[in-house]
Scaffold this motif. Structure first.
Motif, PDB file in Angstrom:
ATOM      1  N   ASN A  41      34.977  91.371  67.293  1.00 34.86           N
ATOM      2  CA  ASN A  41      34.607  91.897  68.609  1.00 34.86           C
ATOM      3  C   ASN A  41      33.104  92.155  68.625  1.00 34.86           C
ATOM      4  O   ASN A  41      32.578  92.815  67.733  1.00 34.86           O
ATOM      5  CB  ASN A  41      35.342  93.202  68.916  1.00 34.86           C
ATOM      6  CG  ASN A  41      36.826  92.995  69.084  1.00 34.86           C
ATOM      7  OD1 ASN A  41      37.271  91.963  69.546  1.00 34.86           O
ATOM      8  ND2 ASN A  41      37.607  93.981  68.698  1.00 34.86           N
ATOM      9  N   ASP A  43      29.972  93.542  71.204  1.00 31.45           N
ATOM     10  CA  ASP A  43      29.625  94.205  72.458  1.00 31.45           C
ATOM     11  C   ASP A  43      28.520  93.438  73.167  1.00 31.45           C
ATOM     12  O   ASP A  43      27.418  93.290  72.636  1.00 31.45           O
ATOM     13  CB  ASP A  43      29.152  95.637  72.194  1.00 31.45           C
ATOM     14  CG  ASP A  43      30.286  96.563  71.804  1.00 31.45           C
ATOM     15  OD1 ASP A  43      31.453  96.204  72.028  1.00 31.45           O
ATOM     16  OD2 ASP A  43      30.001  97.652  71.271  1.00 31.45           O
ATOM     17  N   PRO A  45      27.787  94.032  76.857  1.00 29.55           N
ATOM     18  CA  PRO A  45      27.937  94.536  78.218  1.00 29.55           C
ATOM     19  C   PRO A  45      26.904  93.933  79.167  1.00 29.55           C
ATOM     20  O   PRO A  45      25.749  93.758  78.799  1.00 29.55           O
ATOM     21  CB  PRO A  45      27.729  96.048  78.062  1.00 29.55           C
ATOM     22  CG  PRO A  45      26.931  96.194  76.825  1.00 29.55           C
ATOM     23  CD  PRO A  45      27.340  95.067  75.924  1.00 29.55           C
ATOM     24  N   SER A  46      27.358  93.588  80.345  1.00 23.17           N
ATOM     25  CA  SER A  46      26.516  93.028  81.409  1.00 23.17           C
ATOM     26  C   SER A  46      25.904  91.682  81.069  1.00 23.17           C
ATOM     27  O   SER A  46      25.002  91.230  81.769  1.00 23.17           O
ATOM     28  CB  SER A  46      25.405  94.003  81.801  1.00 23.17           C
ATOM     29  OG  SER A  46      25.950  95.233  82.207  1.00 23.17           O
ATOM     30  N   TYR A 106      35.942  86.505  76.683  1.00 21.82           N
ATOM     31  CA  TYR A 106      34.994  87.532  77.125  1.00 21.82           C
ATOM     32  C   TYR A 106      35.658  88.358  78.214  1.00 21.82           C
ATOM     33  O   TYR A 106      36.019  87.832  79.270  1.00 21.82           O
ATOM     34  CB  TYR A 106      33.718  86.873  77.651  1.00 21.82           C
ATOM     35  CG  TYR A 106      32.647  87.843  78.072  1.00 21.82           C
ATOM     36  CD1 TYR A 106      32.072  88.719  77.165  1.00 21.82           C
ATOM     37  CD2 TYR A 106      32.194  87.872  79.387  1.00 21.82           C
ATOM     38  CE1 TYR A 106      31.071  89.598  77.542  1.00 21.82           C
ATOM     39  CE2 TYR A 106      31.194  88.747  79.779  1.00 21.82           C
ATOM     40  CZ  TYR A 106      30.638  89.608  78.853  1.00 21.82           C
ATOM     41  OH  TYR A 106      29.653  90.489  79.230  1.00 21.82           O
ATOM     42  N   HIS A 107      35.845  89.668  77.961  1.00 25.03           N
ATOM     43  CA  HIS A 107      36.534  90.536  78.904  1.00 25.03           C
ATOM     44  C   HIS A 107      35.955  91.950  78.811  1.00 25.03           C
ATOM     45  O   HIS A 107      35.810  92.497  77.720  1.00 25.03           O
ATOM     46  CB  HIS A 107      38.032  90.559  78.584  1.00 25.03           C
ATOM     47  CG  HIS A 107      38.836  91.429  79.497  1.00 25.03           C
ATOM     48  ND1 HIS A 107      39.019  91.154  80.834  1.00 25.03           N
ATOM     49  CD2 HIS A 107      39.494  92.586  79.260  1.00 25.03           C
ATOM     50  CE1 HIS A 107      39.760  92.092  81.373  1.00 25.03           C
ATOM     51  NE2 HIS A 107      40.050  92.980  80.440  1.00 25.03           N
ATOM     52  N   ASP A 108      35.618  92.524  79.942  1.00 23.40           N
ATOM     53  CA  ASP A 108      35.082  93.886  80.025  1.00 23.40           C
ATOM     54  C   ASP A 108      33.885  94.116  79.102  1.00 23.40           C
ATOM     55  O   ASP A 108      33.755  95.163  78.460  1.00 23.40           O
ATOM     56  CB  ASP A 108      36.178  94.918  79.709  1.00 23.40           C
ATOM     57  CG  ASP A 108      37.195  95.038  80.825  1.00 23.40           C
ATOM     58  OD1 ASP A 108      36.904  94.600  81.959  1.00 23.40           O
ATOM     59  OD2 ASP A 108      38.293  95.561  80.569  1.00 23.40           O
ATOM     60  N   GLY A 109      33.009  93.123  79.007  1.00 24.86           N
ATOM     61  CA  GLY A 109      31.793  93.280  78.221  1.00 24.86           C
ATOM     62  C   GLY A 109      31.967  93.097  76.724  1.00 24.86           C
ATOM     63  O   GLY A 109      31.028  93.313  75.966  1.00 24.86           O
ATOM     64  N   VAL A 110      33.168  92.708  76.292  1.00 27.16           N
ATOM     65  CA  VAL A 110      33.422  92.497  74.865  1.00 27.16           C
ATOM     66  C   VAL A 110      33.822  91.042  74.651  1.00 27.16           C
ATOM     67  O   VAL A 110      34.731  90.537  75.306  1.00 27.16           O
ATOM     68  CB  VAL A 110      34.528  93.437  74.337  1.00 27.16           C
ATOM     69  CG1 VAL A 110      34.820  93.156  72.870  1.00 27.16           C
ATOM     70  CG2 VAL A 110      34.134  94.895  74.537  1.00 27.16           C
ATOM     71  N   THR A 112      35.615  88.614  72.227  1.00 24.17           N
ATOM     72  CA  THR A 112      36.555  88.619  71.107  1.00 24.17           C
ATOM     73  C   THR A 112      36.694  87.193  70.594  1.00 24.17           C
ATOM     74  O   THR A 112      37.107  86.301  71.330  1.00 24.17           O
ATOM     75  CB  THR A 112      37.929  89.170  71.521  1.00 24.17           C
ATOM     76  OG1 THR A 112      37.756  90.515  71.993  1.00 24.17           O
ATOM     77  CG2 THR A 112      38.901  89.169  70.343  1.00 24.17           C
TER      78      THR A 112
END
Length: 156
Positions: A41, A43, A45-46, A106-110, A112
């Motif tokens: 994972n 991070d 974000p944006s 890629y989901h919610d800024g993470v 995987t």
């Protein structure tokens, strides 16, 4: 504005801004094994989903992404603490991982990344040959050694 002035924080921000023009920021990572897969994972974000790039070259998985901040004409920045620009992370893949079937979501800024464990690295049972006497054991070991040391070449 509800922020108080902190001179050292402002100095840190200015220094980071000057240095950030010349460097690529590293992405935080968590990695764990779940069954026969390695999950990673990151991070982001944006980050623009279209800017995310994964490449595998030999034993190295490289992740790159870009986060931009578009200001409208007339906008005045009051606080700018979030990092923008290009982000990158390299992960070294061991021989036990299958580089050919890597997937990513890629989901919610993470981001995987799922990397399957290679077939040859998965646990497997070893057959045990049972022999009744020492002579049979020596003969079985001799045959096993001869079979493993035979050279196999192209036909004739």
């Amino acid at each position: 504005m509800l922020m108080r002035f902190e001179p050292f924080r402002e100095l840190d921000r200015i220094t980071e801004e000057l240095l950030s023009e010349r460097r690529v920021r590293q992405v935080p990572v968590d990695a764990y094994r779940r069954g026969n897969e390695l999950k990673v994972n990151l991070d982001l974000p944006s980050a623009d989903p279209g800017s995310i790039e994964l490449t595998v070259e030999r034993d190295v998985l490289t992740v790159r992404a870009t986060r931009t901040w578009q200001l409208d004409e007339g906008d005045e920045i009051q606080v700018a603490e979030r990092a923008h620009g290009q982000f990158s992370r390299q992960l070294f893949l061991g021989e036990s991982l299958d580089r050919e079937t890597i997937s990513a979501l890629y989901h919610d800024g993470v981001l995987t990344i799922t990397i399957p464990v290679a077939e040859q690295a998965k646990p497997h049972k070893v057959e045990i040959t049972h022999v009744g006497s020492v002579a049979e054991a020596v003969a079985a070991a001799s045959v096993s050694t001869q079979n493993s040391s035979m050279e196999v070449g192209p036909p004739g």
